[in-house]
Design a protein around this motif. Structure first.
Motif, PDB file in Angstrom:
ATOM      1  N   ASP A   1      35.981  53.812  43.822  1.00 56.35           N
ATOM      2  CA  ASP A   1      34.792  54.089  43.019  1.00 56.35           C
ATOM      3  C   ASP A   1      33.879  55.044  43.786  1.00 56.35           C
ATOM      4  O   ASP A   1      33.437  54.724  44.896  1.00 56.35           O
ATOM      5  CB  ASP A   1      34.061  52.774  42.736  1.00 56.35           C
TER       6      ASP A   1
ATOM      7  N   LYS B   1      30.677  53.642  45.408  1.00 58.49           N
ATOM      8  CA  LYS B   1      30.743  52.596  46.422  1.00 58.49           C
ATOM      9  C   LYS B   1      31.058  53.217  47.783  1.00 58.49           C
ATOM     10  O   LYS B   1      31.754  54.222  47.879  1.00 58.49           O
ATOM     11  CB  LYS B   1      31.804  51.560  46.054  1.00 58.49           C
TER      12      LYS B   1
ATOM     13  N   SER C   1      39.214  44.051  35.233  1.00 59.53           N
ATOM     14  CA  SER C   1      38.007  44.485  35.924  1.00 59.53           C
ATOM     15  C   SER C   1      37.202  43.349  36.555  1.00 59.53           C
ATOM     16  O   SER C   1      36.249  42.846  35.988  1.00 59.53           O
ATOM     17  CB  SER C   1      37.113  45.264  34.958  1.00 59.53           C
ATOM     18  N   GLY C   2      37.605  42.940  37.762  1.00 60.93           N
ATOM     19  CA  GLY C   2      36.823  41.967  38.509  1.00 60.93           C
ATOM     20  C   GLY C   2      37.315  40.546  38.428  1.00 60.93           C
ATOM     21  O   GLY C   2      36.888  39.691  39.209  1.00 60.93           O
TER      22      GLY C   2
ATOM     23  N   ARG D   1      43.460  39.787  44.470  1.00 54.96           N
ATOM     24  CA  ARG D   1      42.845  39.498  45.769  1.00 54.96           C
ATOM     25  C   ARG D   1      43.824  38.952  46.796  1.00 54.96           C
ATOM     26  O   ARG D   1      43.458  38.723  47.946  1.00 54.96           O
ATOM     27  CB  ARG D   1      41.678  38.524  45.590  1.00 54.96           C
TER      28      ARG D   1
ATOM     29  N   ASN E   1      38.621  46.501  43.530  1.00 54.80           N
ATOM     30  CA  ASN E   1      37.481  45.864  44.194  1.00 54.80           C
ATOM     31  C   ASN E   1      37.827  45.292  45.558  1.00 54.80           C
ATOM     32  O   ASN E   1      36.983  45.251  46.460  1.00 54.80           O
ATOM     33  CB  ASN E   1      36.909  44.745  43.311  1.00 54.80           C
TER      34      ASN E   1
ATOM     35  N   TYR F   1      36.891  47.024  48.823  1.00 57.55           N
ATOM     36  CA  TYR F   1      35.513  46.936  49.311  1.00 57.55           C
ATOM     37  C   TYR F   1      35.158  45.531  49.805  1.00 57.55           C
ATOM     38  O   TYR F   1      34.143  45.341  50.455  1.00 57.55           O
ATOM     39  CB  TYR F   1      34.551  47.364  48.204  1.00 57.55           C
ATOM     40  N   GLU F   2      35.999  44.565  49.488  1.00 55.56           N
ATOM     41  CA  GLU F   2      35.754  43.179  49.898  1.00 55.56           C
ATOM     42  C   GLU F   2      36.515  42.814  51.172  1.00 55.56           C
ATOM     43  O   GLU F   2      35.994  42.108  52.030  1.00 55.56           O
ATOM     44  CB  GLU F   2      36.159  42.229  48.761  1.00 55.56           C
TER      45      GLU F   2
END
Length: 228
Positions: A14, A17, A163-164, A191, A210, A213-214
């Motif tokens: 992204d 980010k 998305s998420g 994840r 995501n 970034y985590e």
């Protein structure tokens, strides 16, 4: 034209980010098949250009998923153009594409354009709120949307986006069946390597976003889980 049909794993980055140089190098040199650049909010020409310039240091396919006409940057290997299949706001199906063609039609290299039938399955996601996405109540509905994309609209790609949050494998499996000869992407909520492997057994291409970034190490582990 890039061979997206050969992709098994991609990362999505992204532009809005932060990612440091060390993490970006690890992601680009991970063995992933491509980097998709895209986001829902805060995507600008400047931050997209900056991210593309950094990715271009590495020998990995770089694709822009267009979410804003103002953020279309030349220099990517290809451009994914999403048509949100379940958009409740019809302006998100074709109106932005017409505007884009009016503005940039004479500059487009059509062999770089890949249209996606984009199915938004998480009602809490930013893209769902933005497009007023209609809910996907069951696997049969997901399959029907995918059939519309491939058999009626003749789109080459069907993309199921959670998305998420991690998606329902049964919905993904139904979507894959409905997509038929179209290339099927799954993205959302991956994840762990186990989740990546589970969706890789269903989808043609798994997208990890995501998690970069985590937990970069966990994100890197998904490459081997998908391609291993």
């Amino acid at each position: 034209m890039i061979d997206y049909r050969g992709w098994r794993h991609t990362f999505k980055l992204d532009p809005d980010k932060e990612i440091d140089d060390e993490a970006l190098e690890a992601i680009c040199d991970s063995g992933t098949d491509a980097i998709i650049v895209g986001g829902t909010y805060g995507v600008t020409f400047d931050n997209t250009l900056a991210l593309m310039s950094r990715i271009r240091r590495y020998a990995v396919d770089a694709v822009l998923e267009i979410s804003s006409l103002e953020a279309v940057v030349p220099g990517f290997d290809a451009y994914f153009v999403p048509l949100v299949l379940n958009a409740g706001d019809p302006d998100w199906t074709f109106a932005p594409h017409v505007s884009g063609l009016l503005a940039y039609g004479s500059y487009i290299h059509w062999d770089e354009i890949i249209a996606e039938g984009y199915l938004v399955a998480n009602p809490e996601a930013g893209v769902a709120r933005l497009t007023k996405a209609r809910p996907i109540p069951d696997a049969a509905t997901a399959k029907a949307y995918a059939q519309v994309a491939t058999h009626i609209c003749r789109l080459p790609v069907v993309y199921l986006e959670y998305s998420g949050t991690y998606g329902d494998p049964e919905v993904a499996r139904a979507c894959k069946a409905g997509a038929a000869e179209a290339h099927f992407f799954y993205g959302g909520g991956i994840r762990t390597p186990e989740q990546a492997a589970e969706m890789a057994a269903i989808a043609d291409t798994v997208v990890v976003g995501n998690l970069v970034y985590e937990d970069v190490k966990a994100a890197l582990a998904t490459v081997a889980a998908v391609k291993g």
